[in-house]
Design a protein around this motif. Structure first.
Motif: not given
Length: 545
Positions: A455-459, A438-443, A486-496, A450-452
């Motif tokens: 989980q969110s980096p793995y999603v 569903p489109y709502v997920l990436p939105i 990435f702008l909120k969690m650069p270290a955890k999201c840079q690879h994705s 950052e609230l989860i």
């Protein structure tokens, strides 16, 4: 012999037997046959034989099929012309109306005969014939628009507005409005408006509604004239016998008073709302309810009109959605606008328990919940809880609709725990390995990932892995979500983010479709901007929202 040929032969055989049971059956077959594709030339002869019949029902059938036959075989009109013209002079008004109505639909004989035929009919002593002639002028206009102007029929139609019969008057107004549409429709002078106002009591409700609409084309210039008109119109504001009359009278009142006397608006609302509620109540005619709903939908941006209905939300709960879905959906569209801090719990309860769980009303009911959240601040948490509860439904259609609705649900201002709860609920309900995520997920990930954080980096990693499976919209949303996370969690999201950028920029270079190139260019733009100015990227993404 084919079926149509057999029908033609049988009609010729019994065409003189005016009251025979066989002829009645054959006439029914004739009507059905001319409505189907195919060659019907062989039916011309039988229809020509039927036209002069002295049996009104036989003649009625013959005239009803003649325009269809002539549309395929235009020369047929010339064969029938003498009979039609003769019937236009028949002493029987029923026969005269049949012939006149058909005559006006046959362009091949109009040019030569329209003038004398219509002039005679407009002067006829029978009001039904005069009305048929007026309506016929509208049909002539469709075929030969210049003819009416050249032969002076516009002036004749204006004269018909002073006819003694209300049906002729309203038909004249409507026909002129159609013919003169390019010029703004029928022109209403001061004298015409005054004349129509004096005759209001002569018109039955449907015709009265039309007359009120036409009177609205004239604007009184003087205060005395204005208040005289309002005084005449006043009784019709609360005429409980016809919703169309009341609604058109309301519109006329508002139009007359909005510039010079806007203070009268509240008084008008106070007077008419009880009557409008009657038209919405159980047992009211369907057309009346529909007319009022259309009016309220037209006024839905003006809370002054909708709030007075907030004490009666039951009037907007759809009752017969199985048999009248259109009416049910109109009521659901209005519910958010009568929702207040005092009634939102009742309204949301009804939406959740019934309308959000029915396939026919599910989508519109959830949209209603979403709008209530935006319009009534205190209802926000309750609206969100309704959607969360509905996600536990065993009906997959209901759950899918919740996910679509959440795309437009504004979570700004909600508590972190509430947002966290809805995102976790969504993750429990969806399969990240399929292409139809569903489109709502990436939105939601982009806005609140950052609230989860657990989980969110793995999603996001899963979305990046399956990026090629998604449609264009999902890919675009995923790219945006990756940038925001990435702008909120650069270290955890840079690879994705890197993986998604790689797929956009390099893997998609092999696909030269316009949409793919657009996504590639967008990814390249953000890639260079990230290297140059991270804060600018953050500002651009915020502006997009």
């Amino acid at each position: 012999m084919g079926t149509i040929e057999r029908l033609a032969v049988d009609l010729l055989r019994v065409c003189q037997q005016n009251d025979s049971a066989e002829l009645k059956i054959l006439l029914h077959q004739l009507v059905e046959t001319v409505s189907t594709p195919g060659d019907i030339t062989c039916l011309i002869g039988p229809v020509m034989k039927l036209l002069p019949s002295h049996n009104t029902n036989v003649k009625k059938t013959a005239y009803s099929v003649l325009p269809r036959i002539c549309s395929r075989n235009p020369e047929t009109a010339l064969l029938a012309a003498n009979t039609i013209l003769q019937d236009c002079r028949d002493p029987n008004p029923i026969v005269k109306c049949l012939a006149l109505s058909t005559f006006c639909s046959l362009p091949s004989i109009l040019q030569e005969h329209a003038g004398p035929v219509l002039n005679a009919a407009l002067k006829d002593g029978n009001p039904r014939v005069r009305q048929t002639a007026v309506i016929g002028c509208g049909r002539v206009f469709k075929h030969l628009p210049d003819l009416l102007f050249e032969q002076g029929f516009i002036d004749r139609l204006y004269e018909c507005i002073r006819d003694s019969d209300p049906g002729v008057v309203t038909s004249s107004l409507l026909t002129l409005d159609t013919i003169l549409a390019s010029e703004g429709g029928v022109v209403v002078s001061r004298n015409m408006a005054a004349y129509l106002l004096r005759r209001l009591q002569d018109f039955p409700d449907p015709q009265l509604a039309t007359v009120l609409e036409v009177i609205g084309k004239y604007k009184p210039q003087e205060e005395e004239e204005l208040f005289q008109e309002l005084s005449i119109l006043d009784p019709y504001l609360v005429r409980s016998s016809g919703a169309a009359v009341v609604v058109n009278c309301i519109k006329l009142f508002l139009k007359l008073t909005e510039e010079r006397h806007p203070q009268l608006k509240s008084e008008i609302i106070h007077r008419v709302v009880p009557v409008l509620k009657q038209f919405l109540s159980s047992g009211s005619p369907r057309d009346s309810t529909d007319y009022v709903l259309d009016f309220l939908l037209f006024m839905n941006q003006d809370s002054d009109w909708l709030i007075p209905f907030s004490d009666s939300p039951h009037l907007f709960y759809p009752k017969n959605y199985d048999t009248d879905l259109a009416l049910a959906l109109k009521k659901l569209r209005l519910l958010p606008y009568i929702c207040t801090e005092s009634n939102f719990k009742e309204i949301l309860h009804n939406l959740e328990q019934e309308y959000c769980r029915i396939p026919k009303t599910c989508t519109d009911a959830m949209t209603c919940v979403c709008l209530i959240s935006g319009r009534v601040p205190l209802a926000g948490s309750k609206c969100l809880n309704v959607l969360i509860t509905l996600m536990d439904s065993s009906d997959c259609h209901v759950c899918e609709n919740v996910l679509r609705t959440l795309q437009d649900f504004n979570l700004a201002g909600f508590k972190d725990d509430e947002i966290r709860s809805i995102i976790r609920k969504i993750l429990m309900k969806i399969d990240l390995s399929v292409k139809d995520v569903p489109y709502v997920l990436p939105i939601l990930l982009g806005e609140f990932g950052e609230l989860i954080e657990d989980q969110s980096p793995y999603v996001l990693e899963s979305l990046a892995h399956n990026f090629e499976l998604y449609d264009d919209c999902m890919q675009s949303l995923t790219l945006t979500a990756a940038l925001k996370m990435f702008l909120k969690m650069p270290a955890k999201c840079q690879h994705s983010l890197g993986e998604i950028m790689e797929k956009c920029i390099h893997d998609m270079m092999r696909n030269d479709s316009e949409k793919m190139l657009g996504l590639q260019q967008r990814a390249l733009k953000y890639y260079h901007l990230l290297k140059a100015d991270v804060h600018l990227v953050k500002k651009m993404l915020t502006t997009q929202n």
